[in-house]
Design an enzyme around this catalytic site. Structure first.
Site: not given
Ligand code: LLP
Length: 420
Positions: A242, A276-279, A315, A347-348, A376
């Site tokens: 997050g 659990e970082p993604g972004r 997005r 087409c949107e 994402y």
């Molecule tokens: N852990 C869990 C349980 C999650 O549901 C998520 C993201 C993450 C970790 C990773 O979160 P991050 O560090 O990336 O914020 N598609 C959306 C974001 C959806 C996130 C879903 N869960 C966007 O493009 O903003």
């Protein structure tokens, strides 16, 4: 002489310089995702170091970007993996992430998925409801393999982010309340085939404020203390992902402050922290490149029509998310001359990459770079309008490598060969 001026805002897009991007386009065309593997490593290490010597396992959230080259890079840095499907688990294993560093989350796991996860021997399964925990127990019994689990607790705290990516409020579908979680832990503690070894929460994505994370950690730490007092062996405290990034001028969370806030709340608990970082890892390590096709004016409103679309980067359409867009030939906006919506060929009306974007004079064939597109982006791409998904390129030590081919029409219809 070749102009190697860096794209104006390297902070938002990896340190990708213009000459490299132009080279990538010459080789692989547009639309195109480009990732900076060194920036990805830098962000991973930044977070790892923020937790200092504390027992920590960073489980990169594959959903943000699951390209095999990206996750292989993270595997080489000893990352674990937060997965939400068997497909993601298989990707993680393929690139060498050890099974004991893989966790499996998500609200709707099916028996075949649970069984495979158990057979593979991953670290634990995050369960999101009592019903799911009972399914996991039944699957474990059938296989004769005790299931290591963690319960996703919903702390009912407002993460102050976009409602679509907020997950830690009681009106969201995720996790269970604190009292219900307690009951689940008591049940699991006494069940032969369940081993509750972790506790988990994740309140939302693109978080820019620390307070909701600190408050959630405090609530869940309190619950953890009470479970440990009941002689449960909770070894992992999973704080979810997050951490937000800068898309325009947001002040976001500093990883060091993040770690300090969490460590502060966990004082007195001898437990491994999982995050659990993604972004945070990949978001500002990638750009999306798209070519200008036409410019049009419709009754006073300017549009730049490009070859990239909402199927490539959804997005903006889905969340009204803002991504900075710059012209590659002249990333400085001082010479700006038009304000236009950057739109795709789909087409949107909702098919746009940016609204009211200030751009220099453009010609057909010019390239626009959509910044902060590493998370994402491709992972949410689709084939809407029978558009092949675009190619992905990774840059490492100044070298450009194609890491996913552009799809062809044949790829798109490959599974429909037996049509009536
Ligand atoms: N852990 C869990 C349980 C999650 O549901 C998520 C993201 C993450 C970790 C990773 O979160 P991050 O560090 O990336 O914020 N598609 C959306 C974001 C959806 C996130 C879903 N869960 C966007 O493009 O903003």
């Amino acid at each position: 002489m070749k102009d190697t001026q860096a794209v104006n805002i390297p902070e938002l897009s990896g340190n990708l310089d213009r000459a490299l991007l132009e080279d990538a386009i010459r080789q692989f065309g547009t639309p195109l995702y480009v990732y900076d593997l060194e920036r990805i490593a830098e962000k991973f290490n930044q977070l790892k170091q923020a937790f200092g010597g504390r027992k920590t396992l960073i489980c990169y959230a594959l959903k943000a970007n699951s390209n095999l080259s990206v996750i292989k890079k993270l595997a080489s840095l000893e990352s674990g993996a937060d997965c939400v499907s068997l497909g993601e688990i298989k990707r993680a294993i393929m690139v060498g992430i050890p099974k004991y560093k893989i966790i499996y989350s998500g609200v709707g796991k099916q028996d075949f998925e649970i069984k495979e996860a158990l057979s593979l021997g991953i670290l634990f399964i995050n369960v999101e409801s009592k019903e799911e925990m009972l399914r996991v127990e039944a699957c474990a019994k059938e296989l004769g393999i005790p299931a290591r689990i963690s319960v996703r607790v919903n702390p009912d705290i407002d993460p102050q982010t976009h409602p679509y990516i907020s997950t830690g409020l009681k009106e969201n579908k995720f996790g269970v309340g604190i009292e219900e979680a307690k009951g689940m832990y008591l049940y699991a503690h006494n069940a032969e085939f369940l081993e509750p070894i972790g506790i988990h929460f994740h309140i939302g994505s693109q978080l820019t404020k620390l307070k909701p994370i600190a408050e959630s950690t405090q609530k869940i730490a309190k619950l953890t203390h009470s479970l440990i007092a009941l002689k449960m062996d909770i070894k992992f405290f999973d704080i979810g992902g997050g951490i937000g990034i800068t898309y325009s001028d947001e002040n976001t969370i500093n990883p060091y402050d993040y770690a300090q806030a969490i460590l502060e709340e966990l004082r007195g608990l001898d437990i491994t922290i999982i995050c659990e970082p993604g972004r945070f890892i990949v978001g500002n390590s990638g750009v999306f490149l798209t070519k200008v096709l036409y410019q049009k004016e419709n009754q006073g409103k300017n549009f730049v029509v490009v070859d990239g679309a909402m199927n490539d980067l959804i997005r903006p359409s889905l969340y009204e998310a803002y991504h900075q867009i710059v012209a590659l030939k002249n990333p400085n906006t001082e010479s700006a001359s038009i304000q236009a919506d950057v739109v795709g060929p789909i087409c949107e009306s909702g098919d746009y990459l940016g609204k009211n974007i200030v751009l220099p004079v453009l010609e057909s064939g010019d390239i626009l770079a959509v910044l902060s597109a590493g998370a994402y982006g491709f992972s949410m791409a689709s084939n809407y309008n029978t558009r092949p998904r675009c190619a992905e390129v990774a840059i490492s030590s100044g070298e450009i490598k194609l890491v996913r081919k552009r799809e062809s029409f044949e790829d798109l219809i490959a599974l429909e060969k037996d049509y009536l």
